[in-house]
Design a protein around this motif. Structure first.
Motif, short mmCIF file in Angstrom:
data_model
loop_
_atom_site.label_atom_id
_atom_site.label_comp_id
_atom_site.label_asym_id
_atom_site.label_seq_id
_atom_site.Cartn_x
_atom_site.Cartn_y
_atom_site.Cartn_z
N ILE A 163 0.82 -1.20 0.00
CA ILE A 163 0.00 0.00 0.00
C ILE A 163 0.86 1.26 0.00
N ALA A 164 1.98 1.21 0.72
CA ALA A 164 2.85 2.38 0.85
C ALA A 164 4.26 1.92 1.14
N SER A 165 5.20 2.86 1.06
CA SER A 165 6.60 2.59 1.40
C SER A 165 7.17 3.83 2.06
N PHE A 166 8.15 3.63 2.94
CA PHE A 166 8.80 4.77 3.58
C PHE A 166 10.21 4.38 4.00
N TRP A 167 11.05 5.41 4.15
CA TRP A 167 12.40 5.21 4.66
C TRP A 167 12.38 5.42 6.17
N ILE A 168 13.08 4.55 6.87
CA ILE A 168 13.03 4.52 8.34
C ILE A 168 13.37 5.86 8.97
N HIS A 169 14.34 6.58 8.43
CA HIS A 169 14.73 7.87 9.00
C HIS A 169 14.21 9.05 8.17
N ARG A 170 14.39 8.99 6.87
CA ARG A 170 14.04 10.13 6.02
C ARG A 170 12.57 10.52 6.11
N ASP A 171 11.70 9.54 6.19
CA ASP A 171 10.25 9.80 6.10
C ASP A 171 9.54 9.70 7.44
N THR A 172 10.29 9.81 8.53
CA THR A 172 9.68 9.69 9.85
C THR A 172 10.03 10.90 10.71
N GLU A 173 9.30 11.03 11.82
CA GLU A 173 9.56 12.07 12.81
C GLU A 173 10.08 11.42 14.08
N THR A 174 11.06 12.04 14.70
CA THR A 174 11.60 11.51 15.95
C THR A 174 10.61 11.75 17.08
N ARG A 175 10.38 10.71 17.88
CA ARG A 175 9.48 10.81 19.02
C ARG A 175 10.19 10.32 20.27
#
Length: 535
Positions: free
Chosen positions: A48-60
């Motif tokens: 359904i989707a794809s993302f990069w672990i660091h590039r496409d995420t926000e630090t929480r």
């Protein structure tokens, strides 16, 4: 939506994901380290989707946890249950699998269009019919269309070839890329000047139109060719023009890269899904110019990183009226709820009360024109400017019918020529002149904000003030999902760089909804600025 959670610890050979938690907000996880890698998101076994672990995420948090927030186009499907799987895109290793509930948690989630065709997020984060969900039988008409358009372009006098994802799939695997959704063609003109290349592109368009093709133009050097298939259905192919100048290849679609013409000619051939099509003489050279040296490594969430110099040149040379066109904002303006508001905003009433002597008012981003009509009725010569003319057409007709001193015009904040021409005209109107912009800065980019200030300086310098309403945030904070919040420090620096001063900065306890139809969204982040240019 209600918050539904699924948690697991992953330990897979290669990459590891710890404490994966899936909610209605997104996927929270702990990366295995600093290495970045792409992950596919599957619902009931389908990507359904794809993302990069660091590039496409926000630090929480402080433990290095990150959040991949569900993209806005996908959110409307997230109501029900599905078996959610995370897969390392390159190795194919399964990193996580769990039955997951979203929203009401009722029926199985079906990410499909109205006709029941499976959808997925493409590289532009749009819900599309991806090649991975199409059978070979379904792809035959597309292959036919590619051959038809290539032959037509050759007859029109250029030497086309497969481009972008279509060329990438052909060279890398001899087939379409599963997570891609369209077909692209390119050609490089024999001209070496952008004006000549644009003239040639329009000549090609006229030739293709004469052959019976339907053409939709993107810019001065790119257009879509629509092929009508035997069953009457329409299929569009993007055609990107380019030229080589001073050792640099400029190709629409954001290529500006050192290049030699002998890498293009004579054309070679590549195989795509069993068919043979033309390609550049050294296709690997063009793929490196398009995707960088790592083009051989699959990247389902690829993002183009065009050098700013190349992007600005291509926009200045060819994009003209379409610079800054963003489908997200276009969709907002086309929403009937956004255009249905009647009566003036609280903001314009506030400005009018503070400026009893103004003779000319300029409303940037006037939308439906309701504030412009209010100002004209109050005795002010009012001018409405907006990127979407259809939004203010009804107000324009109403002003003419009522004989109001109100005019409306198209303007593109991200196109400097448009801004300067508009400012030159408005700077000669009677003063005092006041400019107002309500939640416009959030819906444009840095260039657009700078150009708004430049326009305000031309119009109000020595004669009036600029009034702004905006949504603010502290540096480093995260904006809302619908409308970005602006960094006030950076915004103030832009004003100062152009010789302006923020003379008032007012924080409101509650204020109107930024882009919607009604004044109904309370938030302390709403600010009103008054800006002046003394010289």
């Amino acid at each position: 939506m209600s918050e539904s959670r699924s948690t697991v610890d992953g330990d897979v050979e290669g990459h590891q994901l710890a404490s994966v938690e899936v909610t209605d907000e997104g996927i929270a996880l702990r990366p295995p380290g600093a290495e970045d890698f792409p992950v596919d998101v599957l619902f009931d076994g389908r990507r359904i989707a794809s993302f990069w672990i660091h590039r496409d995420t926000e630090t929480r948090g402080l433990r290095g946890d990150v959040l991949y927030a569900w993209p806005a186009p996908l959110r409307r499907f997230l109501d029900g249950t599905t078996e959610l799987t995370l897969v390392d895109h390159v190795s194919g290793a399964e990193l996580y699998r769990a039955e997951t509930a979203f929203g009401s948690g009722g029926d199985r989630i079906r990410v499909e269009d109205a006709q029941g065709n499976p959808l997925g997020l493409d590289k532009s984060n749009r819900m599309s019919r991806l090649f991975t969900s199409r059978s070979a039988e379904h792809l035959e008409p597309l292959l036919d269309a590619i051959g038809t358009v290539i032959a037509a372009l050759e007859e029109a006098g250029v030497r086309p070839f497969l481009a972008y994802g279509t060329l990438l799939g052909a060279v890398r695997q001899g087939d379409f890329i599963g997570h891609d959704s369209d077909a692209d063609l390119g050609y490089v003109s024999d001209c070496d000047h952008p004006a000549d290349a644009a003239i040639e592109s329009f000549r090609i368009q006229r030739r293709l139109t004469g052959m019976g093709f339907e053409i939709s133009r993107y810019s001065g050097l790119a257009f879509k060719v629509t092929v009508r298939e035997s069953d009457g259905s329409l299929r569009g192919l993007d055609v990107f023009g380019g030229f080589v100048r001073a050792g640099t290849l400029y190709l629409m679609g954001e290529v500006g890269h050192p290049f030699r013409r002998e890498w293009l000619e004579p054309r070679s051939e590549v195989t795509l899904a069993g068919r043979t099509f033309p390609a550049p003489h050294e296709p690997e050279r063009l793929l490196e110019a398009m995707y960088g040296p790592a083009w051989r490594v699959p990247d389902p969430a690829y993002k183009f990183k065009t050098p700013r110099t190349a992007q600005r040149r291509l926009s200045g040379w060819f994009r003209g009226l379409r610079v800054g066109l963003d489908a997200r904002w276009q969709a907002v303006h086309q929403d009937p709820a956004t255009r249905s508001a009647d009566g003036p905003s609280d903001f314009v009433r506030w400005v009018r009360d503070r400026e009893p002597e103004m003779r000319t008012a300029v409303d940037v981003g006037c939308g439906t024109g309701r504030d412009v009509l209010f100002l004209a009725r109050s005795g002010v010569s009012a001018h409405g400017l907006d990127y979407f003319p259809r939004d203010f057409r009804a107000a324009d007709r109403r002003a003419a019918k009522k004989n109001l001193d109100a005019t409306f015009a198209w303007m593109n904040l991200t196109e400097l020529r448009s801004v300067l021409a508009t400012g030159a005209v408005l700077s000669r109107t009677p003063g005092p002149r006041v400019m107002l912009a309500r939640h416009v800065l959030e819906s444009t980019d840095r260039n657009g904000r700078e150009n708004l200030f430049r326009l305000a300086k031309m119009v109000t310098r020595g004669s009036g003030r600029l009034y702004l309403q905006l949504r603010a945030t502290r540096r480093g904070a995260t904006g809302s999902a619908d409308v970005p919040r602006l960094d006030l420090d950076r915004l103030r620096s832009q004003v100062t760089a152009l010789g302006g001063r923020v003379v008032e900065d007012i924080a409101l306890d509650a204020q109107e909804q930024p882009l919607g139809a009604y004044d109904a969204r309370p938030t302390a982040a709403i600010r009103r600025w008054v800006v002046t240019w003394d010289v």
